[in-house]
Design a protein around this motif. Structure first.
Motif, PDB file in Angstrom:
ATOM      1  N   THR A  30      32.081  48.937  37.896  1.00 24.15           N
ATOM      2  CA  THR A  30      33.208  48.206  38.495  1.00 24.15           C
ATOM      3  C   THR A  30      32.782  46.902  39.144  1.00 24.15           C
ATOM      4  N   ALA A  31      31.483  46.599  39.188  1.00 24.67           N
ATOM      5  CA  ALA A  31      31.014  45.376  39.837  1.00 24.67           C
ATOM      6  C   ALA A  31      31.630  44.129  39.196  1.00 24.67           C
ATOM      7  N   PRO A  32      31.615  43.989  37.861  1.00 22.80           N
ATOM      8  CA  PRO A  32      32.222  42.785  37.294  1.00 22.80           C
ATOM      9  C   PRO A  32      33.721  42.687  37.599  1.00 22.80           C
ATOM     10  N   ALA A  33      34.398  43.816  37.538  1.00 22.45           N
ATOM     11  CA  ALA A  33      35.833  43.798  37.833  1.00 22.45           C
ATOM     12  C   ALA A  33      36.068  43.468  39.302  1.00 22.45           C
ATOM     13  N   GLN A  35      34.061  41.695  41.244  1.00 23.28           N
ATOM     14  CA  GLN A  35      33.771  40.273  41.418  1.00 23.28           C
ATOM     15  C   GLN A  35      34.916  39.418  40.874  1.00 23.28           C
ATOM     16  N   ALA A  36      35.441  39.818  39.745  1.00 22.46           N
ATOM     17  CA  ALA A  36      36.569  39.084  39.171  1.00 22.46           C
ATOM     18  C   ALA A  36      37.777  39.157  40.095  1.00 22.46           C
ATOM     19  N   ALA A  37      37.997  40.342  40.682  1.00 23.05           N
ATOM     20  CA  ALA A  37      39.122  40.492  41.611  1.00 23.05           C
ATOM     21  C   ALA A  37      38.906  39.627  42.853  1.00 23.05           C
ATOM     22  N   ASP A  38      37.657  39.575  43.345  1.00 17.81           N
ATOM     23  CA  ASP A  38      37.353  38.732  44.502  1.00 17.81           C
ATOM     24  C   ASP A  38      37.590  37.254  44.171  1.00 17.81           C
ATOM     25  N   LYS A  39      37.139  36.826  43.002  1.00 10.79           N
ATOM     26  CA  LYS A  39      37.346  35.433  42.586  1.00 10.79           C
ATOM     27  C   LYS A  39      38.838  35.134  42.432  1.00 10.79           C
TER      28      LYS A  39
END
Length: 142
Positions: A30-33, A35-39
């Motif tokens: 879930t790290a990429p998701a 990070q994408a959500a944070d961005k």
């Protein structure tokens, strides 16, 4: 019983290790998701602040337009008042001239008479022959 106690410890330790592995695997997955959500959240915040800034600028521009329109209306109102004042003054002058038309006609007639008499006398004087100093002294006898 002692065997069952030791089994329980083994199961919980292996369970803890498995759950830790599962958490790490979930975190990695879930790290990429995340990070994408944070961005996306950051971009949404930036866009929201840009929208607020644009709304403020629009409101300021609208206020300036309304203020400028109010000034133009006030200037127009003052121009109308000044023009009506001039029209009233002109009408009053015209009415005064009409009311005193007899005196005005008499004044104009007297002025024309005085002008005619003055020009007649000036013409008579300029039409005379010039005489020398002795002739003028004797009154034209010599």
């Amino acid at each position: 019983m002692s065997q069952s106690n030791s089994d329980t410890k083994q199961n919980s330790a292996s369970n803890r290790g498995a759950s830790a592995k599962a958490r790490r695997a979930t975190a990695k997955a879930t790290a990429p998701a995340s990070q994408a959500a944070d961005k996306a959240t950051e971009k949404a915040g930036d866009q929201a602040s840009a929208a607020v800034g644009a709304a403020e600028r629009t409101a300021q521009a609208g206020t300036a337009v309304v203020h400028g329109a109010a000034e133009r209306v006030q200037a127009g109102r003052q121009a109308v008042v000044a023009a009506s004042g001039q029209a009233v003054a002109l009408a009053k002058t015209a009415w005064t001239l009409i009311a005193h038309r007899k005196l005005l006609a008499a004044g104009v007639g007297a002025g024309l008479s005085a002008l005619g008499a003055t020009s007649y006398l000036a013409g008579r004087r300029s039409g005379r022959r010039t005489h020398g100093p002795i002739t003028r002294l004797t009154g034209g006898r010599i």
